[in-house]
Every structure is written in C-alpha cells, then in structure tokens.
Design an enzyme around this catalytic site. Structure first.
Site, PDB file in Angstrom:
ATOM      1  CG  ASN A 132      -2.122  -0.994   1.017  1.00 34.51           C
ATOM      2  OD1 ASN A 132      -2.132  -1.439   0.077  1.00 34.51           O
ATOM      3  ND2 ASN A 132      -2.489  -1.637   2.058  1.00 34.51           N
ATOM      4  CG  ASN A 154      -6.513   0.281  -0.964  1.00 31.96           C
ATOM      5  OD1 ASN A 154      -7.035   0.571  -1.787  1.00 31.96           O
ATOM      6  ND2 ASN A 154      -6.486  -0.082   0.212  1.00 31.96           N
ATOM      7  N   PRO A 155      -6.232   1.268  -4.488  1.00 28.14           N
ATOM      8  CG  PRO A 155      -7.515   0.503  -6.247  1.00 28.14           C
ATOM      9  CD  PRO A 155      -6.880   0.289  -4.634  1.00 28.14           C
ATOM     10  CB  SER A 240      -4.950  -8.408   4.904  1.00 26.14           C
ATOM     11  OG  SER A 240      -3.754  -8.975   5.339  1.00 26.14           O
ATOM     12  CB  THR A 241      -2.400  -6.018   1.232  1.00 24.84           C
ATOM     13  OG1 THR A 241      -3.797  -5.057   0.956  1.00 24.84           O
ATOM     14  CG2 THR A 241      -1.401  -5.656   0.270  1.00 24.84           C
ATOM     15  N   GLY A 242      -1.323  -7.771   3.238  1.00 25.43           N
ATOM     16  CA  GLY A 242      -0.072  -8.480   3.874  1.00 25.43           C
ATOM     17  C   GLY A 242      -0.346 -10.005   3.617  1.00 25.43           C
ATOM     18  CG  HIS A 288     -10.222  -7.049  24.165  1.00 24.86           C
ATOM     19  ND1 HIS A 288      -9.684  -7.393  25.205  1.00 24.86           N
ATOM     20  CD2 HIS A 288     -10.921  -5.948  24.121  1.00 24.86           C
ATOM     21  CE1 HIS A 288      -9.721  -6.159  26.056  1.00 24.86           C
ATOM     22  NE2 HIS A 288     -10.387  -5.405  25.085  1.00 24.86           N
TER      23      HIS A 288
HETATM   24  O1  CDP Z   1      -5.114  -1.593   4.384  1.00 23.49           O
HETATM   25  P1  CDP Z   1      -4.564  -2.971   4.911  1.00 23.49           P
HETATM   26  O2  CDP Z   1      -5.330  -2.831   6.327  1.00 23.49           O
HETATM   27  O3  CDP Z   1      -4.810  -4.201   4.161  1.00 23.49           O
HETATM   28  O4  CDP Z   1      -3.186  -2.885   5.032  1.00 23.49           O
HETATM   29  P2  CDP Z   1      -2.043  -1.652   5.784  1.00 23.49           P
HETATM   30  O5  CDP Z   1      -2.671  -1.082   6.964  1.00 23.49           O
HETATM   31  O6  CDP Z   1      -1.475  -0.711   4.708  1.00 23.49           O
HETATM   32  O7  CDP Z   1      -1.022  -2.819   6.083  1.00 23.49           O
HETATM   33  C1  CDP Z   1      -0.571  -3.714   5.347  1.00 23.49           C
HETATM   34  C2  CDP Z   1      -0.414  -5.129   5.868  1.00 23.49           C
HETATM   35  O8  CDP Z   1       0.298  -5.205   7.012  1.00 23.49           O
HETATM   36  C3  CDP Z   1      -1.867  -5.624   6.258  1.00 23.49           C
HETATM   37  O9  CDP Z   1      -2.696  -6.037   5.239  1.00 23.49           O
HETATM   38  C4  CDP Z   1      -1.559  -6.503   7.312  1.00 23.49           C
HETATM   39  O10 CDP Z   1      -1.589  -7.915   6.854  1.00 23.49           O
HETATM   40  C5  CDP Z   1      -0.336  -6.138   8.242  1.00 23.49           C
HETATM   41  N1  CDP Z   1      -0.569  -5.427   9.346  1.00 23.49           N
HETATM   42  C6  CDP Z   1      -0.353  -6.009  10.512  1.00 23.49           C
HETATM   43  O11 CDP Z   1      -0.118  -7.176  10.552  1.00 23.49           O
HETATM   44  N2  CDP Z   1      -0.743  -5.285  11.679  1.00 23.49           N
HETATM   45  C7  CDP Z   1      -0.726  -3.977  11.749  1.00 23.49           C
HETATM   46  N3  CDP Z   1      -0.894  -3.136  12.850  1.00 23.49           N
HETATM   47  C8  CDP Z   1      -1.008  -3.117  10.520  1.00 23.49           C
HETATM   48  C9  CDP Z   1      -0.694  -3.992   9.296  1.00 23.49           C
END
Ligand code: CDP
Length: 314
Positions: A132, A154-155, A240-242, A288
């Site tokens: 992202n 992410n668009p 999730s993207t991750g 939680h």
């Molecule tokens: O928008 P999205 O939540 O998919 O992604 P992001 O916030 O840009 O973060 C990228 C990826 O990191 C997420 O898809 C999660 O897999 C991981 N992540 C996490 O494990 N723990 C967090 N506190 C934030 C992100």
C-alpha cells in the site's frame, strides 16, 4: 549466507494488561525459530497447486489472452471481455523468474516497526515486498529500510490523495520515485471502481517514463488465494494485502521473513502502546480477539515455514 535477525532482548513472557491473546502469542514466539524444510516444502507446494503465484499472480498476455473473460474477484458477478485495447495494457512477459529467490522480506505496515531499527535487515533480503505505497522517507529508513522490489497500491490512495488522477499527475510521480524500478502491483479487476483509476496510473507512469513498472494483479489469483486461506480457517471475506503478499512470497522464495505484522495495540517487548501503522497515529482496531490471520501466520512461524520478526533489530 543469511544474517540471523539479532534481537535486542527476548520478549517478556507475561504482560498483566495485555490480554490472554498476547500471552499466548508470546509463549509460542519465545521458542527458538528454525526453518523446517519439509514443512516449508509441503506448504509452498500446496500454495503452488492451488494458486500458482509465479505464473498467475500478475496478468500477462499469455495467462489472459485476447478475448478471454475476466471475473472481478471482489464482485464475482462482474466480468470483462479482454479487447485489443485492454490486452495492450497487460505485461508482455511474466516478471517473475523461474528460479526461487533465496531470501525475501514482506513488510507489513504495523506500528511495531516504529523504532525497530530493522531497516538494514529488511534491505538485506534479495527481494523486498511492501504494501500500500508506504512512506520510506528519511525519518523511517532506519526502521523499515528503502529497498523495494514489489509494492502494492490500494486505489483508495489514488482517489483520496491524488484526486483520482483527473487533475495534476506529477505529485503521484514524485511519490512513486522512492520505489525505484520496482513492480507496482495494481488491482484494476477487484472492484468496478478500481478499473479506470488503475488504468490512469498505468498511463501516467508510461507517459512520464517510469521508473516503476506497473502491473495488474490477476483477480483469478486473488480469488484462489482467498479460497486457499478459507480452507486454512480464515473466514474473513477478503484476506489482507499483507497475507496475500506473504502467500506470494512463499511461492517465490526459499526463505520468507515477515516484518510489521502485529495487529495488537501493545508492543510485545516493551508493552508500550502502538499505533496501527508505523507512519501514523491511527489506533489499532482489534485489541481483544486475536486476529485470525495473525494466528495463522504465527502457526506457520512455529512450524518453521515462515519467519515472523517481532523483535527490534541490532
Ligand atoms: O489496508 P490494509 O489493512 O490491508 O493494509 P495496511 O494497513 O496498509 O498494512 C499492510 C499489511 O500489514 C496488512 O494487510 C496486514 O497484513 C499487516 N498489518 C499488521 O499485521 N498489523 C498492523 N498493525 C498493520 C498492518
């Protein structure tokens, strides 16, 4: 061949106010990690059989020929027949090599990366995947590194921060410069609203002349990854993207390290409060119930398939 991440201190085993979830995580995480080749082979071949990321993750003129029908992964009722104009936008060649990389780092955006000092460790991987369009400015370099070989977009970022690219396009090009000549993974065929803006990003980069290389993520691949994780117990509507990038990395690399994956509001070592992202002050939503995705990744960590890095680096 590969520097072991050096942790400054072992995670503490108990935190009174952290909730049972984190206690459970720390108990599992405190075991010494070692790659278990058989488990890795088993898991990555299952992924290859069901998703085939190296061939299918990116739309190419070979895997999505002229006249074929694309089914949007987020709106399965929506389809698009590939005409000549659309076909010309697809990658001519698959950008992934046949041979696996030895080491890959997948960088999530968790607040746990703040002050982690893990930038060098991350940058030492052969192939670095980021999610992202994260900021990699000087203030974060030490903690998250700068090397980028693939970055997802992410668009909603283009819509919110870059006026959907209807107006000036230079600010986006300036933002993309930090990712060098990495692959820019766009999702034009997930939802209808993604299509036009993803094409505008592609045309903008082409017209300005790179250096990032925009490519389209294949909705068939995304759909198969979500089915795969559903079969592993992930009931969420969309992974999730991750976790999608971690899945791709497990097919592309022999050794996969994860950084910035920690969906909890307290740090596992110091127990200080964390924000959701390393670069903003947004609060962590889930406090939680242990987020299910993380539990699955932790399970893979304890099986020696993937390595989760939760500690600070030396
Ligand atoms: O928008 P999205 O939540 O998919 O992604 P992001 O916030 O840009 O973060 C990228 C990826 O990191 C997420 O898809 C999660 O897999 C991981 N992540 C996490 O494990 N723990 C967090 N506190 C934030 C992100």
């Amino acid at each position: 061949y590969r520097r072991e991440p050096k942790m400054k201190s072992a995670p503490r085993k108990s935190c009174k106010n952290c909730g049972e979830d984190i206690e459970e995580v720390l108990k599992i995480y405190s075991q010494t990690w070692k790659k278990q080749e058989a488990n890795y082979q088993n898991f990555s071949s299952k992924l290859s059989l069901e998703c085939n990321g190296p061939e299918m993750a990116i739309i190419t003129q070979t895997n999505t020929p002229l006249g074929s029908k694309i089914v949007y992964d987020g709106e399965r009722f929506r389809t698009l027949q590939v005409d000549q104009g659309m076909f010309n936008n697809f990658a001519k060649e698959n950008p992934f090599p046949k041979k696996k990389w030895h080491t890959c780092a997948v960088v999530g955006n968790g607040g746990i990366l703040g002050n982690s000092n893990c930038g060098k460790m991350i940058d030492s991987a052969q192939f670095v995947i980021r999610c992202n369009l994260p900021p990699l400015t000087d203030e974060y370099k030490k903690d998250v590194g700068v090397k980028t070989n693939l970055v997802t977009a992410n668009p909603t970022i283009f819509l919110r921060k870059y006026g959907a690219l209807i107006g000036r396009r230079l600010p986006l090009m300036e933002k993309l410069r930090i990712y060098g000549n990495s692959l820019l993974l766009l999702p034009p065929f997930s939802f209808a609203m993604n299509t036009a803006v993803s094409l505008r990003v592609l045309y903008t980069v082409e017209d300005f002349g790179g250096p990032v290389q925009p490519v389209f993520i294949n909705p068939d691949y995304l759909y198969n990854v979500s089915l795969f994780w559903r079969s592993q117990g992930l009931k969420a509507v969309r992974p999730s993207t991750g976790i999608i990038m971690a899945s791709l990395a497990l097919e592309l690399c022999e050794n996969v390290d994860l950084y910035g994956f920690w969906p909890f509001a307290v740090h596992p070592y110091s127990f200080h409060e964390l924000t959701n992202h390393y670069y903003d002050s947004q609060k962590v939503g889930s406090f939680h119930a242990m987020p299910v995705e993380f539990k699955l990744l932790l399970q893979l960590h304890s099986q020696g398939v993937i390595r989760l890095n939760l500690g600070d680096c030396e």
